[in-house]
Design a protein around this motif. Structure first.
Motif, PDB file in Angstrom:
ATOM      1  N   LEU A   1      51.650 -52.754  33.968  1.00  0.00           N
ATOM      2  CA  LEU A   1      52.757 -52.194  33.189  1.00  0.00           C
ATOM      3  C   LEU A   1      52.440 -52.232  31.702  1.00  0.00           C
ATOM      4  O   LEU A   1      52.682 -51.274  30.976  1.00  0.00           O
TER       5      LEU A   1
ATOM      6  N   ALA B   1      51.625 -49.012  29.263  1.00  0.00           N
ATOM      7  CA  ALA B   1      52.352 -48.775  28.014  1.00  0.00           C
ATOM      8  C   ALA B   1      51.363 -48.579  26.868  1.00  0.00           C
ATOM      9  O   ALA B   1      51.508 -47.692  26.033  1.00  0.00           O
TER      10      ALA B   1
ATOM     11  N   GLU C   1      59.101 -53.477  24.264  1.00  0.00           N
ATOM     12  CA  GLU C   1      59.628 -52.497  25.220  1.00  0.00           C
ATOM     13  C   GLU C   1      59.358 -52.874  26.674  1.00  0.00           C
ATOM     14  O   GLU C   1      60.051 -52.424  27.567  1.00  0.00           O
ATOM     15  N   VAL C   2      58.311 -53.636  26.918  1.00  0.00           N
ATOM     16  CA  VAL C   2      57.930 -53.905  28.307  1.00  0.00           C
ATOM     17  C   VAL C   2      57.981 -55.400  28.636  1.00  0.00           C
ATOM     18  O   VAL C   2      58.755 -55.824  29.490  1.00  0.00           O
TER      19      VAL C   2
ATOM     20  N   PRO D   1      61.674 -57.288  27.835  1.00  0.00           N
ATOM     21  CA  PRO D   1      62.769 -56.915  28.752  1.00  0.00           C
ATOM     22  C   PRO D   1      62.543 -57.377  30.193  1.00  0.00           C
ATOM     23  O   PRO D   1      63.481 -57.767  30.874  1.00  0.00           O
ATOM     24  N   LEU D   2      61.276 -57.360  30.608  1.00  0.00           N
ATOM     25  CA  LEU D   2      61.014 -57.748  31.997  1.00  0.00           C
ATOM     26  C   LEU D   2      61.100 -59.259  32.179  1.00  0.00           C
ATOM     27  O   LEU D   2      61.405 -59.741  33.261  1.00  0.00           O
TER      28      LEU D   2
ATOM     29  N   SER E   1      48.907 -48.779  40.765  1.00  0.00           N
ATOM     30  CA  SER E   1      50.254 -49.311  41.042  1.00  0.00           C
ATOM     31  C   SER E   1      51.330 -48.375  40.478  1.00  0.00           C
ATOM     32  O   SER E   1      52.507 -48.656  40.596  1.00  0.00           O
TER      33      SER E   1
ATOM     34  N   ALA F   1      52.535 -48.224  37.789  1.00  0.00           N
ATOM     35  CA  ALA F   1      53.001 -48.891  36.567  1.00  0.00           C
ATOM     36  C   ALA F   1      54.246 -48.239  35.977  1.00  0.00           C
ATOM     37  O   ALA F   1      54.363 -48.087  34.774  1.00  0.00           O
ATOM     38  N   LEU F   2      55.168 -47.865  36.821  1.00  0.00           N
ATOM     39  CA  LEU F   2      56.450 -47.356  36.323  1.00  0.00           C
ATOM     40  C   LEU F   2      57.295 -48.550  35.904  1.00  0.00           C
ATOM     41  O   LEU F   2      57.288 -49.583  36.569  1.00  0.00           O
ATOM     42  N   PHE F   3      58.027 -48.398  34.798  1.00  0.00           N
ATOM     43  CA  PHE F   3      58.817 -49.523  34.295  1.00  0.00           C
ATOM     44  C   PHE F   3      60.063 -49.693  35.150  1.00  0.00           C
ATOM     45  O   PHE F   3      60.941 -48.828  35.152  1.00  0.00           O
TER      46      PHE F   3
ATOM     47  N   HIS G   1      62.590 -51.520  34.756  1.00  0.00           N
ATOM     48  CA  HIS G   1      63.841 -51.744  34.023  1.00  0.00           C
ATOM     49  C   HIS G   1      64.319 -50.484  33.314  1.00  0.00           C
ATOM     50  O   HIS G   1      65.263 -50.526  32.544  1.00  0.00           O
ATOM     51  N   ARG G   2      63.669 -49.366  33.571  1.00  0.00           N
ATOM     52  CA  ARG G   2      64.057 -48.108  32.935  1.00  0.00           C
ATOM     53  C   ARG G   2      64.357 -47.056  34.007  1.00  0.00           C
ATOM     54  O   ARG G   2      63.831 -47.133  35.119  1.00  0.00           O
TER      55      ARG G   2
ATOM     56  N   PHE H   1      59.105 -42.312  27.695  1.00  0.00           N
ATOM     57  CA  PHE H   1      58.485 -43.445  26.996  1.00  0.00           C
ATOM     58  C   PHE H   1      57.369 -43.053  26.024  1.00  0.00           C
ATOM     59  O   PHE H   1      57.408 -43.414  24.842  1.00  0.00           O
TER      60      PHE H   1
ATOM     61  N   ILE I   1      57.550 -43.467  21.810  1.00  0.00           N
ATOM     62  CA  ILE I   1      56.551 -44.175  21.005  1.00  0.00           C
ATOM     63  C   ILE I   1      56.040 -43.301  19.874  1.00  0.00           C
ATOM     64  O   ILE I   1      55.771 -43.764  18.778  1.00  0.00           O
TER      65      ILE I   1
END
Lengths: 269, 361
Positions: free
Chosen positions: A163, A167, A180-181, A184-185, B86, B88-90, B92-93, B101, B105
């Motif tokens: 993750l 990002a 941002e990552v 929060p996680l 994976s 790698a999707l967030f 929490h979003r 995203f 940025i």
């Protein structure tokens, strides 16, 4: 089913007993705090809340609460910062002395607190620091920071490292990735660790006893009064302390719920 | 397709301590192509893509993107994007926030971001209301599409893929392979895809690069890889194959163990010839092998006993034990199914034009 029913009853009874065992002593403190008699005896003949009035009026009490609260807040903040980055080092990054770090960070938790308090007192004296509520903060931190580190590390272990890489790959700077990552996680872990830190500091007795010097925290005062000069003010303050803990828990709970509904509201905007 | 490469790798070496993961890779990636890098685990393909994306830097060598050297540029400063294994999707979003995203940025305004996200959802054939959907509520295939949309959001020069389909079930994988190929055609972007499955590579790619032990073994289109592999390794990597050790004879023909060679003269013309005493490997794919009548003839013949039969769906595979104990596989379409029984003595044959000779040093 006959057996299923019996099992269920036994399990319920077991649960109720366990809860009574845990909370009945606390209830008796509650009763003691509203009894007019100097010593608690059942049934209580006359109820009174005068001790609560007295407690809230007393300068000693307000200074005790202020000291305990200040220590707990400062300990919470510092132990969270230390714990957050400590947890990243503990769980997320491969580095040379990680194994050693993982073991050393845990040691203060297993150290008997009285010994830890004594050790710190001797150390403060030998380097010429006069113990006060400020040194108690250091003592609490030595014991609580490992705990916050561990709690946040548990969350960090479940964290998918890709993750952060993703990002970064999409153009985020180190700071943006953290903001941002990563943060929060790890937030649920940070909130849990913060609650633990506050409550463990608020209720701590052995470390405070050794390291507060002339200052006094609430648990210390309760102990001193039990040893000499008991009055119903003791259970009253005890109850107030418990209520304060509950208020903190409740507030945290409320904040979490509000944050969630706020997020949902923003999501459907 | 433009001749000028968009990404150029010059003698890339990557060492981890004493271990050399990549031994001097040279590769030109063409603008707009779908290139797949295939290799078994440990072949260095993941190491290579990490260098290409910028999550690691090479020990030696240069990487050029168009006219700028990028091998020292960190991932967040490169105009490329990767779809992770994976995904790698967030978590929490929301779907929308995930897609937005990379734009956020880059300081793109909220209205423009939302509009772009909607456009991408449409491109990936996801309904617009998915913008508000939580990632955890998406199915495996939907997550793939969201990850693709997010990777496309800032219009990267090259899209990298690190085995994004490997965790999915067979049917969904097959569907998404085709979707990905279709997406490549519609966007016109350069796709560089990594996988351990040559089958997956063959479906999608314009060109395939095969990696083995940190080296590039072969770079060709799907046809070239399948019918003209440069080594036994490549030949065997793509499913079933029959291989025979052969040696050149004094007459300019071939002599092989377990295989009768009935051709002479023309071998040189199509490159299937060896100098006297020179060794090579003769290759024929199972679907080119015919089951002959006992009197039938063919350029190459092997005699053996039918040992097993496997149903592969549309095809049937036969396992034949040759006289010298080696095993051959033969594949027939279901409609051309062999009517005999296990234990039958068979004469197998195939022609020169479906045969390939592998010369290895």
């Amino acid at each position: 089913m006959e057996t299923g029913r019996t099992t269920r009853i036994v399990l319920y009874a077991y649960g109720v007993l366990a809860i009574c065992f845990l909370y009945l002593p606390l209830v008796s403190v509650g009763f003691a705090s509203v009894s007019q008699a100097r010593y608690l005896s059942f049934p209580i003949r006359r109820y009174t809340i005068e001790w609560y009035g007295e407690a809230l009026d007393s300068h000693t009490v307000s200074s005790l609460l202020t000291t305990s609260f200040t220590i707990a807040v400062i300990v919470t903040v510092i132990s969270l910062v230390v714990g957050f980055f400590g947890a990243l080092a503990f769980a997320r990054y491969q580095w040379r002395y990680r194994n050693l770090f993982q073991k050393f960070i845990l040691l203060p938790i297993f150290f008997p607190q009285a010994v830890l308090g004594l050790a710190l007192l001797i150390w403060f004296n030998s380097v010429g620091i006069i113990p006060s509520w400020k040194t108690a903060i250091v003592a609490h931190l030595v014991w609580i920071s490992p705990i916050t580190t561990l709690i946040i590390a548990i969350r960090a272990y479940a964290f998918d490292a890709s993750l952060e890489e993703a990002a970064r790959d999409m153009g985020a700077s180190t700071w943006t990735v953290l903001k941002e990552v990563t943060f929060p996680l790890l937030l649920p872990g940070v909130v849990a660790a913060g609650l633990f830190a506050f409550l463990l500091s608020w209720g701590n007795f052995p470390l405070s006893l050794f390291t507060t010097g002339v200052d006094s925290t609430l648990p210390e005062w309760l102990y001193a009064k039990m040893v000499s000069g008991y009055s119903p003010l003791v259970p009253t303050l005890g109850m107030l302390s418990v209520l304060a803990s509950l208020a903190i828990l409740f507030a945290a709970f409320l904040v979490l719920i509000l944050a969630k509904s706020f997020k949902q509201a923003r999501g459907t905007e | 397709m433009a001749a000028e490469p968009v990404l150029r790798l010059k003698n890339i070496v990557k060492k981890f301590g004493a271990f050399v993961a990549l031994h001097g890779i040279n590769l030109d990636i063409r603008d707009g192509e779908f290139l797949t890098i295939v290799g078994p685990s440990g072949s260095g393909k993941t190491t290579l893509i990490r260098l290409l994306v910028g999550m690691d830097s090479p020990s030696e060598g240069e990487i050029w993107l168009n006219n700028s050297r990028i091998d020292k540029v960190p991932a967040n400063k490169r105009p490329t994007c990767m779809v992770f294994q994976s995904l790698a999707l967030f978590p929490h979003r929301t779907v929308g926030q995930n897609i937005e995203f990379p734009l956020k940025i880059r300081g793109v305004g909220a209205a423009e971001r939302t509009a772009r996200a909607r456009e991408l959802l449409e491109l990936l054939r996801l309904p617009p209301h998915y913008q508000e959907k939580r990632i955890t509520e998406c199915s495996g295939g939907e997550k793939q599409r969201v990850a693709l949309a997010r990777a496309l959001a800032f219009d990267p020069e090259i899209l990298f893929f690190d085995e994004p389909l490997s965790a999915l079930d067979y049917r969904l994988r097959k569907t998404l392979e085709k979707e990905l190929k279709d997406l490549h055609a519609r966007t016109g972007k350069t796709f560089v895809y990594i996988t351990h499955s040559l089958e997956e590579a063959m479906v999608m790619s314009d060109r395939i690069a095969i990696m083995r032990e940190g080296k590039l073994e072969q770079l060709a289109d799907a046809d070239g890889i399948y019918t003209r592999p440069v080594s036994r390794f490549v030949a065997e990597f793509m499913g079933e194959v029959n291989l025979f050790d052969v040696e050149g004879t004094a007459q300019g023909g071939l002599h092989g163990r377990g295989v009768e060679v009935h051709v002479n003269g023309q071998m040189e013309d199509i490159g299937i010839s060896l100098g006297q005493g020179e060794r090579g490997t003769l290759m024929v794919r199972p679907e080119f092998v015919r089951i002959l009548e006992s009197s039938g003839t063919s350029d190459f013949i092997v005699r053996g006993i039918l040992r097993a039969e496997y149903a592969l769906g549309s095809r049937i595979q036969y396992e034949v034990e040759a006289a010298d104990g080696s095993r051959l596989s033969v594949e027939k379409l279901r409609e051309d199914r062999y009517q005999g029984a296990i234990g039958d003595e068979l004469v197998l044959g195939w022609d020169l034009d479906s045969t390939h000779l592998i010369r290895e040093d």
